[in-house]
Structures are given as C-alpha cells and as structure tokens.
Design a protein around this motif. Structure first.
Motif, PDB file in Angstrom:
ATOM      1  N   GLY A  53      42.775  38.531 -31.776  1.00 48.66           N
ATOM      2  CA  GLY A  53      41.007  38.110 -31.425  1.00 48.66           C
ATOM      3  C   GLY A  53      40.833  36.991 -31.616  1.00 48.66           C
ATOM      4  N   SER A  54      42.006  36.886 -32.996  1.00 47.84           N
ATOM      5  CA  SER A  54      41.734  34.715 -33.015  1.00 47.84           C
ATOM      6  C   SER A  54      41.820  34.011 -32.491  1.00 47.84           C
ATOM      7  CB  SER A  54      42.284  34.719 -34.682  1.00 47.84           C
ATOM      8  OG  SER A  54      43.509  34.262 -34.436  1.00 47.84           O
ATOM      9  N   VAL A  55      42.629  34.171 -30.968  1.00 50.78           N
ATOM     10  CA  VAL A  55      43.052  33.913 -29.749  1.00 50.78           C
ATOM     11  C   VAL A  55      41.881  33.640 -29.235  1.00 50.78           C
ATOM     12  CG1 VAL A  55      44.378  32.726 -28.138  1.00 50.78           C
ATOM     13  CG2 VAL A  55      44.962  33.115 -30.614  1.00 50.78           C
ATOM     14  N   VAL A  56      41.422  34.906 -29.709  1.00 48.58           N
ATOM     15  CA  VAL A  56      40.020  35.631 -28.263  1.00 48.58           C
ATOM     16  C   VAL A  56      38.812  35.191 -28.575  1.00 48.58           C
ATOM     17  CG1 VAL A  56      39.141  37.389 -27.092  1.00 48.58           C
ATOM     18  CG2 VAL A  56      41.439  37.536 -27.208  1.00 48.58           C
ATOM     19  N   ASP A  57      38.928  34.802 -29.291  1.00 49.39           N
ATOM     20  CA  ASP A  57      36.912  33.687 -29.834  1.00 49.39           C
ATOM     21  C   ASP A  57      37.233  32.673 -30.821  1.00 49.39           C
ATOM     22  OD1 ASP A  57      37.934  34.094 -32.951  1.00 49.39           O
ATOM     23  OD2 ASP A  57      36.631  34.870 -33.544  1.00 49.39           O
ATOM     24  N   GLY A  58      38.934  32.019 -30.193  1.00 45.76           N
ATOM     25  CA  GLY A  58      38.662  30.816 -30.545  1.00 45.76           C
ATOM     26  C   GLY A  58      39.131  29.848 -31.641  1.00 45.76           C
ATOM     27  N   ARG A  59      39.337  30.695 -32.659  1.00 50.19           N
ATOM     28  CA  ARG A  59      39.482  30.634 -34.252  1.00 50.19           C
ATOM     29  C   ARG A  59      41.434  29.833 -34.478  1.00 50.19           C
ATOM     30  NH1 ARG A  59      39.158  34.509 -36.955  1.00 50.19           N
ATOM     31  NH2 ARG A  59      38.619  36.195 -35.259  1.00 50.19           N
ATOM     32  N   HIS A  60      42.051  30.786 -33.497  1.00 48.78           N
ATOM     33  CA  HIS A  60      43.317  30.284 -33.253  1.00 48.78           C
ATOM     34  C   HIS A  60      43.519  29.676 -32.296  1.00 48.78           C
ATOM     35  CE1 HIS A  60      48.193  30.284 -33.333  1.00 48.78           C
ATOM     36  NE2 HIS A  60      47.463  30.650 -34.283  1.00 48.78           N
ATOM     37  N   PRO A  61      44.610  28.452 -31.816  1.00 52.46           N
ATOM     38  CA  PRO A  61      45.040  28.027 -30.414  1.00 52.46           C
ATOM     39  C   PRO A  61      45.925  28.520 -29.489  1.00 52.46           C
ATOM     40  CG  PRO A  61      46.104  26.949 -32.330  1.00 52.46           C
ATOM     41  CD  PRO A  61      45.209  28.322 -33.346  1.00 52.46           C
ATOM     42  N   GLY A  62      46.217  29.294 -29.727  1.00 55.29           N
ATOM     43  CA  GLY A  62      46.674  30.847 -28.859  1.00 55.29           C
ATOM     44  C   GLY A  62      48.862  29.727 -29.602  1.00 55.29           C
ATOM     45  N   ARG A  63      49.376  29.845 -27.640  1.00 48.86           N
ATOM     46  CA  ARG A  63      49.861  29.200 -27.347  1.00 48.86           C
ATOM     47  C   ARG A  63      50.390  27.797 -27.889  1.00 48.86           C
ATOM     48  NH1 ARG A  63      53.875  30.645 -23.892  1.00 48.86           N
ATOM     49  NH2 ARG A  63      52.715  31.657 -22.575  1.00 48.86           N
ATOM     50  N   ASP A  64      51.711  27.857 -28.753  1.00 47.50           N
ATOM     51  CA  ASP A  64      52.089  26.029 -28.907  1.00 47.50           C
ATOM     52  C   ASP A  64      52.861  25.620 -27.370  1.00 47.50           C
ATOM     53  OD1 ASP A  64      52.507  23.886 -30.067  1.00 47.50           O
ATOM     54  OD2 ASP A  64      54.116  24.970 -32.380  1.00 47.50           O
ATOM     55  N   GLY A  65      51.858  24.345 -26.764  1.00 48.21           N
ATOM     56  CA  GLY A  65      52.671  24.211 -25.445  1.00 48.21           C
ATOM     57  C   GLY A  65      53.680  25.224 -25.195  1.00 48.21           C
ATOM     58  N   ALA A  66      55.019  24.635 -24.890  1.00 52.09           N
ATOM     59  CA  ALA A  66      56.063  25.584 -23.726  1.00 52.09           C
ATOM     60  C   ALA A  66      56.286  26.632 -24.175  1.00 52.09           C
ATOM     61  CB  ALA A  66      57.075  24.986 -23.084  1.00 52.09           C
ATOM     62  N   ALA A  67      56.002  27.680 -25.907  1.00 53.71           N
ATOM     63  CA  ALA A  67      56.878  28.297 -26.870  1.00 53.71           C
ATOM     64  C   ALA A  67      56.680  29.349 -25.767  1.00 53.71           C
ATOM     65  CB  ALA A  67      56.495  28.249 -27.555  1.00 53.71           C
ATOM     66  N   LEU A  68      57.530  30.202 -26.009  1.00 55.44           N
ATOM     67  CA  LEU A  68      57.607  31.656 -25.992  1.00 55.44           C
ATOM     68  C   LEU A  68      57.074  32.624 -26.434  1.00 55.44           C
ATOM     69  CD1 LEU A  68      59.143  34.328 -24.145  1.00 55.44           C
ATOM     70  CD2 LEU A  68      60.895  33.938 -26.409  1.00 55.44           C
ATOM     71  N   THR A  69      56.341  33.299 -26.472  1.00 44.45           N
ATOM     72  CA  THR A  69      55.262  33.978 -26.625  1.00 44.45           C
ATOM     73  C   THR A  69      55.247  35.596 -26.903  1.00 44.45           C
ATOM     74  OG1 THR A  69      53.520  34.044 -24.898  1.00 44.45           O
ATOM     75  CG2 THR A  69      53.399  32.599 -26.903  1.00 44.45           C
ATOM     76  N   LEU A  70      54.587  36.562 -27.478  1.00 47.56           N
ATOM     77  CA  LEU A  70      55.191  38.061 -27.996  1.00 47.56           C
ATOM     78  C   LEU A  70      53.619  38.479 -27.840  1.00 47.56           C
ATOM     79  CD1 LEU A  70      57.021  40.595 -26.671  1.00 47.56           C
ATOM     80  CD2 LEU A  70      57.770  40.471 -29.034  1.00 47.56           C
ATOM     81  N   TYR A  71      53.337  39.271 -27.377  1.00 46.69           N
ATOM     82  CA  TYR A  71      52.079  40.108 -27.904  1.00 46.69           C
ATOM     83  C   TYR A  71      52.897  41.589 -28.285  1.00 46.69           C
ATOM     84  CZ  TYR A  71      48.159  43.730 -27.974  1.00 46.69           C
ATOM     85  OH  TYR A  71      47.465  44.082 -28.212  1.00 46.69           O
ATOM     86  N   LYS A  72      52.572  41.887 -28.976  1.00 45.65           N
ATOM     87  CA  LYS A  72      53.549  43.568 -29.498  1.00 45.65           C
ATOM     88  C   LYS A  72      52.132  44.744 -29.571  1.00 45.65           C
ATOM     89  CE  LYS A  72      56.218  46.926 -29.407  1.00 45.65           C
ATOM     90  NZ  LYS A  72      56.047  47.855 -28.286  1.00 45.65           N
ATOM     91  N   SER A  73      51.903  45.456 -28.473  1.00 45.71           N
ATOM     92  CA  SER A  73      51.021  46.168 -29.219  1.00 45.71           C
ATOM     93  C   SER A  73      51.273  47.531 -30.235  1.00 45.71           C
ATOM     94  CB  SER A  73      50.096  46.740 -27.955  1.00 45.71           C
ATOM     95  OG  SER A  73      48.835  47.741 -27.759  1.00 45.71           O
ATOM     96  N   THR A  74      50.938  47.914 -30.658  1.00 41.93           N
ATOM     97  CA  THR A  74      51.010  49.014 -31.821  1.00 41.93           C
ATOM     98  C   THR A  74      49.706  50.301 -30.941  1.00 41.93           C
ATOM     99  OG1 THR A  74      50.345  49.150 -33.409  1.00 41.93           O
ATOM    100  CG2 THR A  74      52.443  48.343 -33.224  1.00 41.93           C
ATOM    101  N   GLY A  75      48.819  49.781 -30.391  1.00 44.46           N
ATOM    102  CA  GLY A  75      47.467  50.369 -30.342  1.00 44.46           C
ATOM    103  C   GLY A  75      46.855  51.206 -31.094  1.00 44.46           C
ATOM    104  N   HIS A  76      45.811  50.610 -31.163  1.00 38.84           N
ATOM    105  CA  HIS A  76      44.843  50.526 -32.581  1.00 38.84           C
ATOM    106  C   HIS A  76      43.710  51.345 -32.117  1.00 38.84           C
ATOM    107  CE1 HIS A  76      42.108  49.453 -35.850  1.00 38.84           C
ATOM    108  NE2 HIS A  76      43.630  49.284 -36.077  1.00 38.84           N
ATOM    109  N   ALA A  77      43.128  52.105 -33.051  1.00 38.04           N
ATOM    110  CA  ALA A  77      41.915  53.291 -32.765  1.00 38.04           C
ATOM    111  C   ALA A  77      40.758  51.912 -32.284  1.00 38.04           C
ATOM    112  CB  ALA A  77      41.865  53.711 -33.772  1.00 38.04           C
ATOM    113  N   ALA A  78      40.602  51.219 -33.196  1.00 36.91           N
ATOM    114  CA  ALA A  78      40.148  50.372 -32.660  1.00 36.91           C
ATOM    115  C   ALA A  78      39.371  50.102 -30.730  1.00 36.91           C
ATOM    116  CB  ALA A  78      39.935  48.919 -33.856  1.00 36.91           C
ATOM    117  N   LEU A  79      40.685  50.283 -30.883  1.00 35.45           N
ATOM    118  CA  LEU A  79      40.216  49.717 -29.065  1.00 35.45           C
ATOM    119  C   LEU A  79      40.248  50.792 -28.293  1.00 35.45           C
ATOM    120  CD1 LEU A  79      43.899  47.843 -28.567  1.00 35.45           C
ATOM    121  CD2 LEU A  79      41.886  46.827 -29.731  1.00 35.45           C
ATOM    122  N   ASP A  80      40.296  52.115 -28.839  1.00 39.10           N
ATOM    123  CA  ASP A  80      39.388  53.857 -28.899  1.00 39.10           C
ATOM    124  C   ASP A  80      38.399  53.804 -28.671  1.00 39.10           C
ATOM    125  OD1 ASP A  80      42.490  54.628 -28.219  1.00 39.10           O
ATOM    126  OD2 ASP A  80      42.708  54.732 -29.628  1.00 39.10           O
TER     127      ASP A  80
END
Length: 314
Positions: free
Chosen positions: A263-290
C-alpha cells in the motif's frame, strides 16, 4: 427495507466487478500501510486435512466484515486446495449484519486484485506474463488481466497439461505450457496454486522479474533462494512477523524490516522497485481485502435488488 441480504455464489460472483474490486482493494492496501485498519491476525482451527480460519476487519470508508473460510488440500489433485466459507458484512455504525455472501468467489477476485496491484506498482510494463496454476485462483487472475485489456502474451503453466490447456483456451491472449516454459523469460510471474513446496527454482526467473505469490496456505510456494534475492512486499507487517496461518511460510525467519507494505507503493510513499531488482509480492490474504470486495458486492446488490432480504425483527 432494512435486513440481512443473503447472496448465493452466483450472485456474489455477479457483484464482483473486477475494476471496482481493484479500486477498493487498492484503498484497503493503502489503509493497511498507514495503520488505519483494525484487524487481529488470522486465527485458525486445524483439522486433519485443512484449516478453518476466522478473519474480521474494519477498514475506514469501506466497512466492517468477517470471513469464516476453510482451506483444505485435495490429496487426489496435488497442488490444489479449496477455499469455502462465508463473509458477513456489518453496518459499521450500529453493528447490524447487512449482508452474507459466498467467500469462494470473493476470495478469488480480491486476491487476484491484490496480485494485479503488485504488478501495477512494481512491474507496470510487462512484455510477457506467466500464470502458474489451473484452478479457481488462476482463472480469477486471468479474468482480471482480461478486464484490464492488457495487450501482453500470457503463458499458463502447470503440471496437469489437460487442465492447463482447457484454461488457456478460454483466453485469446493466453497459451498453455509447462511451469518452466511459463516462468523462463517472463517479466511477471503470478503463482496461483495450493502448492506445499516451491513451484520452481530461482534460476528459472529472469533478472528483474516480478513474482506475485498468493498461494502457499499449507507450505512454501516460492523457494528460499528467490526470497533471499528479492526485494520483498506484502499486505501487512505480520506476513513476516507472525507465524502461519497469519504469516507466510516463505517469510518465516526473514527480517520484517526487509518487507515493504504494498500500500505504501500504491499511494506513492515508497518508490517500489529499485532498478532491475527481482521483486516478490507475498500475499497472505488479509481480512481488509475481504472488506473491500464485500463492500463492492453489497453496493451492487443494493442497487440491483439482488439476493434474498430477510427483514429485520425490529
């Protein structure tokens, strides 16, 4: 008329407009990253063949809801599991239950939405996409990619060639393949399985690839080498700090400081990807999404009159 609106599986599915769910899930992820969500870590009762989890949450602007969901592996079909249950949406002002809906399609669509948001935030211009899996979650991911109208080739990979071929045939932009064929050379890899062991080795991933892993309720879907090499993203800090079933199997023992909230990347508070780095989004399934997805379904049901309305006793 006030009362409890009951929606069956098909009615729940009909109310899950993918683009509206995408927007609602984005809002929930941002709220999570800002510490605005009230939600305890998921708890679960363990049965011999699966678990029954309880997931309540309040998200400002979206609502108050709770999910009861069973996650059971299917021993006759390795790598597959079922997610069955209900979501109850409450009036956040007086605590009255206002809607009951089927958890299975809701879980699949909100999970695909969070995975897609990770791609948008961390790998927005893919040239080739892999979807690993051939079950409910893989179909939900392909449906969302279709709704976005992306003009990107997609390879659907899995162990069951017949099921993979049948799933890929439903989407003009997709072709079937094995897991290695799908993963090698892909810019984005969506892992959508019930695997209990890693699906592929780190060596198959292209440099700078983005991996979205939404499975792994019973074990690791991604290998340790990928976790070690990647910049890590998740819905909430407990993905690494909490033990399963609340936290991710893959992130146990990982320094929580390595995990960036999506969420901090979605709203621009964190830059997200650093150049050509490998990235992994690991979802655990949060109740907020439900809560986010349930709010979309309820709004649709009220506007269309869908479902059976049980009148309030008062």
């Amino acid at each position: 008329m006030n009362g409890l609106r009951i929606l069956d599986r098909e009615q729940t599915r009909a109310g899950l407009d993918p683009l509206r769910v995408l927007d609602a899930v984005a809002a929930a992820l941002v709220a999570l990253s800002r510490g605005e969500v009230s939600a305890p870590p998921r708890i679960a009762a363990q049965a011999p063949a699966g678990l029954l989890g309880a997931m309540p949450a309040y998200v400002p602007g979206l609502g108050l809801a709770a999910k009861l969901v069973s996650v059971f592996a299917d021993p006759s079909r390795p790598g597959r599991s079922s997610h069955r249950g209900v979501v109850v949406l409450y009036d956040a002002h007086d605590g009255t239950p206002v809607a009951l809906m089927d958890a299975e399609p809701l879980t699949a669509v909100r999970t695909a939405a969070s995975a897609t948001l990770s791609m948008r935030a961390l790998a927005p211009d893919p040239r080739r996409i892999a979807v690993v899996g051939a079950g409910v979650q893989a179909r939900a991911q392909l449906d969302l990619l279709a709704a976005l109208g992306l003009d990107v080739p997609v390879t659907v990979g899995g162990r069951d060639a017949e099921r993979v071929a049948a799933l890929a045939a439903a989407y003009p932009f997709a072709r079937p393949g094995g897991i290695e064929d799908a993963v090698r050379g892909a810019d984005v890899v969506f892992c959508c399985t019930g695997a209990v062991a890693p699906l592929f080795p780190r060596a198959w991933l292209a440099e700078g690839a983005h991996v979205s892993s939404v499975g792994g309720s019973h074990g690791c879907e991604v290998d340790a080498a990928t976790v070690a090499d990647a910049a890590l993203f998740a819905e909430w800090p407990g993905a690494a700090a909490a033990p399963p079933p609340a936290g991710a199997y893959e992130l146990q023992g990982v320094d929580p400081g390595r995990v960036v909230l999506l969420g901090s990347v979605v709203d621009g508070r964190h830059p997200g990807r650093d150049g050509a780095a490998l990235t992994l989004y690991k979802s655990t399934g949060h109740a907020a999404l439900d809560v986010a997805a349930a709010s979309v379904v309820h709004a649709w049901a009220r506007s269309t009159g869908a479902g059976n309305l049980l009148a309030s006793a008062d």
